[in-house]
Design a protein around this motif. Structure first.
Motif, PDB file in Angstrom:
ATOM      1  N   GLY A 169       0.825  -1.205   0.000  1.00  0.00           N
ATOM      2  CA  GLY A 169       0.000   0.000   0.000  1.00  0.00           C
ATOM      3  C   GLY A 169       0.857   1.251   0.000  1.00  0.00           C
ATOM      4  O   GLY A 169       0.596   2.196  -0.750  1.00  0.00           O
ATOM      5  N   ALA A 170       1.909   1.243   0.821  1.00  0.00           N
ATOM      6  CA  ALA A 170       2.800   2.404   0.892  1.00  0.00           C
ATOM      7  C   ALA A 170       3.533   2.628  -0.435  1.00  0.00           C
ATOM      8  O   ALA A 170       3.723   3.774  -0.861  1.00  0.00           O
ATOM      9  CB  ALA A 170       3.803   2.218   2.027  1.00  0.00           C
ATOM     10  N   VAL A 200       1.077   4.330  -2.655  1.00  0.00           N
ATOM     11  CA  VAL A 200       0.868   5.732  -2.258  1.00  0.00           C
ATOM     12  C   VAL A 200       2.022   6.594  -2.745  1.00  0.00           C
ATOM     13  O   VAL A 200       1.825   7.683  -3.279  1.00  0.00           O
ATOM     14  CB  VAL A 200       0.713   5.858  -0.723  1.00  0.00           C
ATOM     15  CG1 VAL A 200       0.766   7.314  -0.284  1.00  0.00           C
ATOM     16  CG2 VAL A 200      -0.581   5.221  -0.266  1.00  0.00           C
ATOM     17  N   ARG A 242      -3.124   6.084  -5.813  1.00  0.00           N
ATOM     18  CA  ARG A 242      -2.619   6.488  -4.495  1.00  0.00           C
ATOM     19  C   ARG A 242      -3.683   6.323  -3.414  1.00  0.00           C
ATOM     20  O   ARG A 242      -3.386   5.894  -2.299  1.00  0.00           O
ATOM     21  CB  ARG A 242      -2.101   7.912  -4.548  1.00  0.00           C
ATOM     22  CG  ARG A 242      -0.840   7.985  -5.376  1.00  0.00           C
ATOM     23  CD  ARG A 242      -0.207   9.321  -5.337  1.00  0.00           C
ATOM     24  NE  ARG A 242       1.109   9.197  -5.970  1.00  0.00           N
ATOM     25  CZ  ARG A 242       1.835  10.205  -6.350  1.00  0.00           C
ATOM     26  NH1 ARG A 242       1.396  11.431  -6.158  1.00  0.00           N
ATOM     27  NH2 ARG A 242       3.003  10.021  -6.907  1.00  0.00           N
ATOM     28  N   SER A 271      -3.442   3.835  -0.243  1.00  0.00           N
ATOM     29  CA  SER A 271      -3.632   4.248   1.155  1.00  0.00           C
ATOM     30  C   SER A 271      -4.672   3.377   1.840  1.00  0.00           C
ATOM     31  O   SER A 271      -4.512   3.000   3.009  1.00  0.00           O
ATOM     32  CB  SER A 271      -3.991   5.725   1.254  1.00  0.00           C
ATOM     33  OG  SER A 271      -5.247   5.973   0.664  1.00  0.00           O
ATOM     34  N   ALA A 321      -2.961   0.085   2.623  1.00  0.00           N
ATOM     35  CA  ALA A 321      -2.050   0.224   3.772  1.00  0.00           C
ATOM     36  C   ALA A 321      -2.828   0.340   5.086  1.00  0.00           C
ATOM     37  O   ALA A 321      -2.453  -0.284   6.090  1.00  0.00           O
ATOM     38  CB  ALA A 321      -1.148   1.438   3.578  1.00  0.00           C
ATOM     39  N   ILE A 322      -3.894   1.103   5.086  1.00  0.00           N
ATOM     40  CA  ILE A 322      -4.719   1.257   6.295  1.00  0.00           C
ATOM     41  C   ILE A 322      -5.338  -0.083   6.680  1.00  0.00           C
ATOM     42  O   ILE A 322      -5.361  -0.459   7.861  1.00  0.00           O
ATOM     43  CB  ILE A 322      -5.805   2.336   6.097  1.00  0.00           C
ATOM     44  CG1 ILE A 322      -5.149   3.728   6.027  1.00  0.00           C
ATOM     45  CG2 ILE A 322      -6.856   2.279   7.188  1.00  0.00           C
ATOM     46  CD1 ILE A 322      -6.061   4.820   5.523  1.00  0.00           C
TER      47      ILE A 322
END
Length: 194
Positions: A104-105, A108, A178, A182, A185-186
């Motif tokens: 995820g990062a 982003v 992106r 995110s 990642a969250i």
């Protein structure tokens, strides 16, 4: 051109839907292939990581579109074989959750590295996913059929991520990638805290 790319992504997603119905225990009548195929579909951590790999590969473009997912699938099979052989792969669950967060990062940040490095990152994460698949293989499953099943499901999820990434690129909306990164990642952080 945009419509055909969108159709390809939607077709891959629709093809995966029947497998989701088998993504939980209680389907003893399924074959070893189907047991393997449904395993990656049964956990949010696996689903998110596989989709993120495909999306990242599409974002990178060029040779990465096939090299990154191929490295993942190939190394995942090795991880599965290690687990079946009794080799202890440390920190499997942590590695899987970390793969979701870091993928995820990477999305982003629109991270771009040489293709070999990207394939290496994907391969590193794949060892953990493969070991989990190998450890959770049903005792009565045919190992080769099971492996082909989880490799096919993983490839399908990668293709779905690639299709989504290509569609985003066609609409020239990198912010969507992106935002998706995110959210992935969250979700990974939430899985880590669960």
């Amino acid at each position: 051109m945009r419509l055909s790319t969108l159709k390809m992504g939607l077709a891959a997603l629709v093809a995966a839907i029947p497998a989701l119905a088998f993504a939980h225990p209680g389907h003893e009548h399924t074959t070893s292939f189907m047991s393997g195929f449904t395993h990656p579909m049964g956990g949010l951590d696996h689903l998110l990581a596989m989709l993120a790999i495909g999306l990242w590969a599409a974002n990178l473009g060029g040779r990465a579109i096939w090299a990154v997912p191929s490295a993942f699938v190939g190394t995942m099979l090795i991880g599965g074989a290690l687990a079946v052989a009794g080799v202890q792969v440390p920190f499997i669950e942590q590695g899987i959750v970390l793969s979701v967060i870091l993928m995820g990062a990477l999305l982003v940040g629109a991270a771009r590295f040489p293709v070999v490095a990207c394939a290496g990152i994907a391969g590193l994460f794949a060892v953990f996913h493969g070991a989990a698949h190998g450890l959770e293989m049903p005792l009565n499953a045919n190992g080769a059929e099971y492996a082909v099943g989880f490799a096919a499901a993983t490839a399908l999820l990668h293709v779905t991520g690639i299709g989504f990434g290509i569609a985003v690129a066609r609409f020239q909306a990198p912010v969507v990638t992106r935002i998706t990164g995110s959210l992935i990642a969250i979700a990974g952080v939430a899985l880590a805290l669960a």
